[in-house]
Design a protein around this motif. Structure first.
Motif: not given
Ligand code: CA
Ligand code: C2E
Ligand code: CA
Ligand code: CA
Length: 274
Positions: A58, A145, A175, A232
């Motif tokens: 990312e 995202e 996201d 995440e």
């Molecule tokens: Ca993100």
């Protein structure tokens, strides 16, 4: 009481003035940073939970603001959205990230954050198309995202745009999943390729049964919809163990790699296998 009220209002207004001034100063500095090419990019690795292999990176925007040091994108992106700089900044990020990613080993994807305001631009689709063309990056290696809040204002239009982007071969991730107020509805109406489970869920996943139950439910949901889930904010091995046991697809977080420059010599070392 009236005097007290007036006094408070006065403080409040002065506070607002101060905040408005700070935002204006930051907006001016953002435009300057764009002109002077003062932004730079950090990359954070994303890995398969089952194999430990890198799946992609990312891209996270970084800004060393003169006189202030490193400013978090959580602080300056909202100002960039307010002052209109977000479009030019977003175009820059997309372009630089795709140019970088075009030279990466073939399977690795690049995930780029897209603000709702960018998505609403009439030329957004054209920007994506020309960036892919210019960089030579294959569309299937680009993932955008988007957050729920960014598509909520005009759902029909957002759906239309996301479909066109998908038709190009680019994939779309939702996201910060789980933080919005209508996650399930969003999931039902949009053709997402990946769910990014918000990092707030990781915080208690090892210790709190409730949190673990929610994570488990979202992973089950992803499986039933055939949408892979990326967790995440994975910071500990214990969190990763839970994710592995519960069948999470991918993970991202400090345990696996901090955002920064990519060190290609280190890429075989893995927080998952090591
Ligand atoms: Ca993100
Ligand atoms: P995000 O998209 O949710 O990005 C993940 C954030 O979590 C990043 O913060 C990353 O540094 C941080 N993070 C990663 N792993 C961990 C971990 O294990 N623990 C903890 N506590 N944090 C972790 P960052 O770089 O400060 O970015 C904040 C937000 O700013 C991003 O949240 C994203 O919404 C926005 N942002 C960043 N770059 C861009 C950009 O190029 N365009 C747009 N529109 N927004 C961006
Ligand atoms: Ca996120
Ligand atoms: Ca976030």
């Amino acid at each position: 009481a009236k005097a007290e009220f007036d006094r408070r209002i006065c403080y409040y207004e002065r506070d607002m003035d101060e905040q408005a001034r700070e935002r204006r100063d930051m907006a001016r500095d953002l435009w300057t940073a764009l002109e002077q090419n003062a932004f730079y990019l950090a990359y954070q690795v994303q890995k398969s939970v089952s194999t430990g292999e890198t799946t992609g990176y990312e891209v996270l925007l970084r800004w060393n603001r003169p006189g202030h040091g490193e400013v978090s994108p959580s602080d300056f992106i909202p100002v960039a959205e307010e002052c209109g700089a977000i479009n030019a900044i977003g175009v820059w990020v997309l372009k630089m990230a795709c140019l970088d990613a075009a030279s990466w080993p073939e399977p690795y994807k690049i995930a780029v954050n897209v603000s709702g305001l960018q998505l609403a631009q009439v030329d957004f689709i054209e920007t994506v198309r020309s960036t892919l063309f210019m960089s030579g990056l294959a569309p299937h290696r680009l993932e955008l995202e988007v957050t729920e809040t960014s598509i909520i204002s005009d759902k029909q239009r957002a759906l239309h745009i996301l479909r066109q982007i998908k038709a190009m071969g680019v994939s779309i991730a939702i996201d910060d999943f789980g933080t919005g107020y209508s996650s399930l509805e969003t999931l039902r109406s949009f053709p997402f390729d990946k769910i990014k489970l918000d990092r707030s869920f990781m915080r208690e996943v090892e210790s709190n049964e409730q949190s673990k139950a929610i994570v488990r439910a979202i992973l089950t949901l992803g499986r039933s919809l055939s949408v892979p889930v990326l967790a995440e904010g994975v910071e500990t091995r214990a969190q990763l163990d839970v994710l592995r046991k519960e069948g999470c697809t991918e993970a991202q977080g400090f345990l696996l790699g901090r955002p920064g420059a990519i060190d290609w010599d280190d890429r075989l070392e893995s927080g998952l296998t090591g």
